[in-house]
Every structure is written in C-alpha cells, then in structure tokens.
Enzyme design. Sequence first.
Site, mmCIF file in Angstrom:
data_model
loop_
_atom_site.group_PDB
_atom_site.id
_atom_site.type_symbol
_atom_site.label_atom_id
_atom_site.label_comp_id
_atom_site.label_asym_id
_atom_site.label_seq_id
_atom_site.Cartn_x
_atom_site.Cartn_y
_atom_site.Cartn_z
ATOM 1 N N GLU A 247 0.810 -1.224 0.000
ATOM 2 C CA GLU A 247 0.000 0.000 0.000
ATOM 3 C C GLU A 247 0.837 1.266 0.000
ATOM 4 O OE1 GLU A 247 -0.529 -2.621 1.916
ATOM 5 O OE2 GLU A 247 -2.631 -3.241 1.742
ATOM 6 N N PHE B 205 -11.549 -6.932 14.129
ATOM 7 C CA PHE B 205 -10.501 -7.446 13.248
ATOM 8 C C PHE B 205 -10.173 -6.400 12.168
ATOM 9 C CE2 PHE B 205 -9.264 -9.848 9.371
ATOM 10 C CZ PHE B 205 -8.017 -10.250 9.831
ATOM 11 N N GLN B 206 -8.902 -6.115 12.023
ATOM 12 C CA GLN B 206 -8.390 -5.135 11.055
ATOM 13 C C GLN B 206 -9.000 -3.748 11.258
ATOM 14 O OE1 GLN B 206 -8.414 -6.969 7.099
ATOM 15 N NE2 GLN B 206 -6.365 -7.715 7.603
ATOM 16 N N LYS C 183 -17.543 -0.469 6.285
ATOM 17 C CA LYS C 183 -18.105 -1.478 5.375
ATOM 18 C C LYS C 183 -19.622 -1.331 5.222
ATOM 19 C CE LYS C 183 -17.872 -6.172 4.033
ATOM 20 N NZ LYS C 183 -16.919 -7.187 3.728
ATOM 21 N N MET D 172 24.441 8.668 1.978
ATOM 22 C CA MET D 172 24.310 9.984 2.604
ATOM 23 C C MET D 172 24.559 9.920 4.111
ATOM 24 S SD MET D 172 24.016 13.096 2.154
ATOM 25 C CE MET D 172 23.170 13.787 0.747
HETATM 26 C C1 LIG Z 1 12.515 5.623 5.103
HETATM 27 C C2 LIG Z 1 13.815 6.253 5.449
HETATM 28 N N1 LIG Z 1 14.616 5.679 6.373
HETATM 29 C C3 LIG Z 1 15.796 6.253 6.683
HETATM 30 C C4 LIG Z 1 16.199 7.418 6.101
HETATM 31 C C5 LIG Z 1 17.519 8.073 6.478
HETATM 32 N N2 LIG Z 1 18.412 8.124 5.319
HETATM 33 C C6 LIG Z 1 18.570 9.229 4.568
HETATM 34 S S1 LIG Z 1 19.594 9.007 3.283
HETATM 35 C C7 LIG Z 1 19.884 7.427 3.711
HETATM 36 C C8 LIG Z 1 20.810 6.573 2.906
HETATM 37 C C9 LIG Z 1 20.259 6.247 1.578
HETATM 38 O O1 LIG Z 1 21.035 5.240 1.020
HETATM 39 P P1 LIG Z 1 20.907 4.856 -0.503
HETATM 40 O O2 LIG Z 1 19.504 4.695 -0.890
HETATM 41 O O3 LIG Z 1 21.806 3.708 -0.785
HETATM 42 O O4 LIG Z 1 21.391 6.164 -1.236
HETATM 43 P P2 LIG Z 1 22.812 6.911 -1.344
HETATM 44 O O5 LIG Z 1 22.829 7.967 -0.280
HETATM 45 O O6 LIG Z 1 23.893 5.883 -1.146
HETATM 46 O O7 LIG Z 1 22.787 7.493 -2.702
HETATM 47 C C10 LIG Z 1 19.181 7.085 4.877
HETATM 48 C C11 LIG Z 1 19.258 5.778 5.550
HETATM 49 C C12 LIG Z 1 15.315 7.987 5.157
HETATM 50 N N3 LIG Z 1 15.593 9.142 4.549
HETATM 51 N N4 LIG Z 1 14.160 7.375 4.845
#
Ligand SMILES: Cc1ncc(C[n+]2csc(CCOP(=O)(O)OP(=O)(O)O)c2C)c(N)n1
Length: 569
Positions: free
Chosen positions: A55, A117-118, A167, A483
């Site tokens: 979803e 439920f749900q 529902k 990042m």
């Molecule tokens: C749902 C979610 N969880 C955690 C984060 C924190 N976060 C920001 S950037 C990042 C790393 C992203 O890694 P990747 O997709 O491999 O991209 P890269 O930075 O290596 O290009 C994380 C964990 C986030 N932005 N969103």
Amino acid sequence: MKGDAVKMTGAEIFVKALADMGVDVVFGYPGGSVLNIYDALFQNTKVRHILVRHEQGAVHMADGYARASGRTGVALVTSGPGATNTVTGIATAYMDSIPIVVFSGQVPTLMIGNDAFQEADIVGITRPCTKHNYLVKETKDLARIVKEAFYIASTGRPGPVLVDIPKDVLTGVAEYLMPKEVKLRGYHPNYEGHPRQVESAMRLVLEKERPVLYAGGGVILSESSAALKELAHILGIPVTTTLMGMGAFPGTDPLCLGMLGMHGTYFANMAISHSDVIIAVGARFDDRVTGKIDEFAPHAKIVHVDIDPTSIQKNVPVDIPIVGDLGDVLKKMIKLVKGTKEATAYRGKIAPWRTQIRTWEQTHPLVYKPSKTKVKPQYVVEQIYELTKGDAIVATEVGQNQMFAAQYYKFDRPRTFLSSGGLGTMGYGFPAALGAQVAMPGRLVVDVAGDGSIQMNIQELATAVQYRLPVKVVILNNGTLGMVRQWQELFFQGKYSQTCLPQIPDFVRLAEAYGAKGFRATKTDEVRQVLRKGFEASGPALIDIATDPNEMVYPMVPAGAPLTKMLLV
Ligand SMILES: Cc1ncc(C[n+]2csc(CCOP(=O)(O)OP(=O)(O)O)c2C)c(N)n1
C-alpha cells in the site's frame, strides 16, 4: 428523478462518484472491508485499477501521478494494516503539498472502537499528516464527501485527503446525491494577492540592487513557471530554486543559479547571502534551505508570496507578505513592470550583480573530481542527462542519489523532477516513477536510486512488469547508505556504524526474477553504453551501476551552519 429515485449501494455510489470526478486510474490493494468496492470496480469500465504490491507503493504512485500530471492521484486500500501502510506515503505527500485522495476501508460503524478485526483509527493516525480527513458515516453522504475530498486536495495549498469508509456504508443503499458545487464552511483559500501589497513589493525590489528570486515547489503546483520566467527576464533577476522547485525555472536559462541550501551551488548560496532583496515564491524557508536561520540572508528584505498564510512568517521574518495564488500575483507583478522604462533601467542597474554572481560561479563551479578507475555517480547523472537530452521525467530516491540528480540533471520544465523533499522518504522514487509513467505513457521515466532506497519498495517491480510500465531504474550502487555514511565521515570521525550494505542482492538477476530486464556497469567506460541499452530496452529495467563508495555530495552546508560556510570539493 423525483418520486422514483434510483437507489444504489454505497460501493456503486463510490465508483460512480470517482468516474464522475474524472478519475481515470486508482492505485490500490484489496481486502475484506473494501470487497464491495472491488466488486463494483469489476463491473466498471471507466476507472482503471492498478494492483500494487504494497500500500505504500499505491500512495507514492498516486503522488507520482499527481506530480507528473497536475491531476489529483487516487489510492484505495483496505482497513487496518492496509490503511496503516499508507501513512508514510500520505506524510510524504503532505510535506510536499501534493494533491492525492486516499480511500481506506473501515470496519462497520457499529464495530468501530471494539478492536474489531483489522480495525485501525486511520482518521486519528493521519490527522496530523493530511490536509483534511473524513470518516463517512452514512451512505447518502458518500458522493458529496468524494467531491469535497477532491476539492480540498486540489485547491488552495494542495495536499492529501483521506476518506475512511466503513463497510456498512458501502453495503448500505441510498440515492446518488452528487452536489453541483462544494460549499465548505471555514475553507476559502485566498487566490488574489492584494494589489497594494504587490505594488509595495515591486517598489521595494526596484529600489534594490541585489535581488534574487527564490522559487519553490509552489511555482510548479500553481502552474506559474511561465509567469516566473517572464518576470525574471523583464527585470533580469537571477533565480534559484529549491529541491521542490527544480524545473520551475529552466535549468539551462542564463539567469538560473541552480539549487540553493544544504547541497545548493556555491553561487546560489552566495547570491542569497549577499542579496538585498529576496522574492520568495511558493517556497517555505525550510531549514535545508536557510541553514542557520539567524544568519540567513542578513542584508535582505524579504517579499514572500504564498497561497498558504500559515507558511508566511513561519521561519523567517518577512517584510512584505502577499497571500495569494502565484499565478495571480506574478501576473500583477508583470503588469506593473512589463515594457516600462523602469524595467529596462533596472536590468542595467543590476548588471554588476549578475556579473558578481557569475564570478562566484567561475571561481566555484559545480564540480567533482573525475576518476579513471572508479565510476563517479555525478558522471552517471551527466550521462543520463545527455542520453535523454534532458527530456526525461526523473524521479529520485533519497540520499546522495537524490542530490546528484538535482545537481547534475538540468530540468528545463516543471513536473519533470519527482522527489520527496520535505519528508525525505527512501523508497519513494520507484513507485512515484511508476505513477508518473501511468500518467504519461509516452514519456521516458527514470528513477535515480541508491542501493539502499531501492530495496524499500523493490516489490513494485511486479507492478511494473504486470502493467508494462517501462520505467528505468538507475541504481547508483555504492554498497552503502551513502548519505548517512557521508555524515559519519564528516561529523562522526569516519565511524561507519550500520551504513555498509554487504548483503546487496544481484540486481540484474532480481530484475530478471520479476520478469524485468537487468543491466550492469562496473567501469566508467561501460556506463554510457549500458545506460543506452537499458533505456532502449522494452519494458521496465534495472540498471545497476557500481559507483565510488567514497564519493560525497558537495557543496555541503553542515546542518546548523550559515549558508556561506560551505564545504567544497
Ligand atoms: C525511510 C527512510 N529511512 C531512513 C532514512 C535516512 N536516510 C537518509 S539518506 C539514507 C541513505 C540512503 O542510502 P541509498 O539509498 O543507498 O542512497 P545513497 O545515499 O547511497 O545514494 C538514509 C538511511 C530515510 N531518509 N528514509
């Protein structure tokens, strides 16, 4: 119809209401409490249903559909877990002001509050991250509420609306009562900017010598890009855009400074920091844009134009607030200066300012260190730009991939850059790209991804294959949560706590397992060819590119530092 009014079930009313609202597609996933809707959809030929695999994917697809097309996106889910799975998608759309309507099933009204439920109180859960939400209590209200939901989502400052439908409301019968007009007490967006405020703003701007137009996502949402361009050129004012504003002003225009803020260009940040007047249009002075708020644009008077009065004065003091639709306000601004001697004189007067900015650009352009041995992610984005001739719709995930895409792809048109700016949702890009592809079947849609983010909604590959949505995912595969690792490198003495991803799947085989195509490049001289093959392949494709894990996004303004304190390459 008087006397012999035709009665329909709630489910039939719902589907008819969608069709009458002009909805051509719904992204959804069935379950017990929405079975009647699915039954009604089965008979229907007007509303297409795209079956997602999670979803969250449905909501991001509705969001990508909305961002790419300007039309309101629609998602449909069941109660309980179906509904709670939508929350990240809803919050993502909320933060970026994207018009979507999410319909959730709910347990029968008499069971609400019984831990049935749900059962999940999705109205309570989403109250802080929707523009508005409804629990429908009676079948006769359903058509009206559907209409109101679309109206609220798409007018004023757009945003997500959730409609929770028990529902028994779907199984109950009533007359189809669709009002001609929506009348809502207490909701009257102000579209017309006050003419005197507009005049004061223009008088202020014309007195100054170092103006900058600071354009946000609101320019795109209000379809005001052409007006922004016209105003900028009449007065010769340089334009910087936020991440959400990419494409609001042409990236290749000589007046374009690129993005500002944490990973903005040196010259955009210097221009803002030295400006004496900022005209903020459809932007909200987000902390990723302002840096240290007390030292933001210390010499500038600020004109802030926004449809949402609550975003004005929220983060920075504003000298001239203008509440209104950007289209209206920009038109009024243009009318005041177009073809005037003042405008010509002004363009001349601020020429030294433009020269100063170009000098900043020449001394500190947007650059990276090329490498023969390692594939630089920036190079990959440059190649995507060249191969697509700047004409793709580009979605991004979150992290370095997102910033490299924003920095190195030049977006000349609105609605071509889809990215989770406010919430920063990893896993957004791929489903958003699919939604965009549904809205724009003829366009090339590319998702620039990281190896971490793509794994968050990778299951939607099945959706892409099932509906033959030829989205191309380019994974900048650095084997890390890049990042976060960058912040650990810069601010945590290189202690890479939990940011290495050693168990990365073989993306080529994974794509093939889903019935999509997979491609891989590990060397710089393979990149162009592999990208081309992936783009030319029919159907969806994952293009896995092994990139340099040590590469960092520069410039960077450390969190909480002023914009002038940029770390550079
Ligand atoms: C749902 C979610 N969880 C955690 C984060 C924190 N976060 C920001 S950037 C990042 C790393 C992203 O890694 P990747 O997709 O491999 O991209 P890269 O930075 O290596 O290009 C994380 C964990 C986030 N932005 N969103």
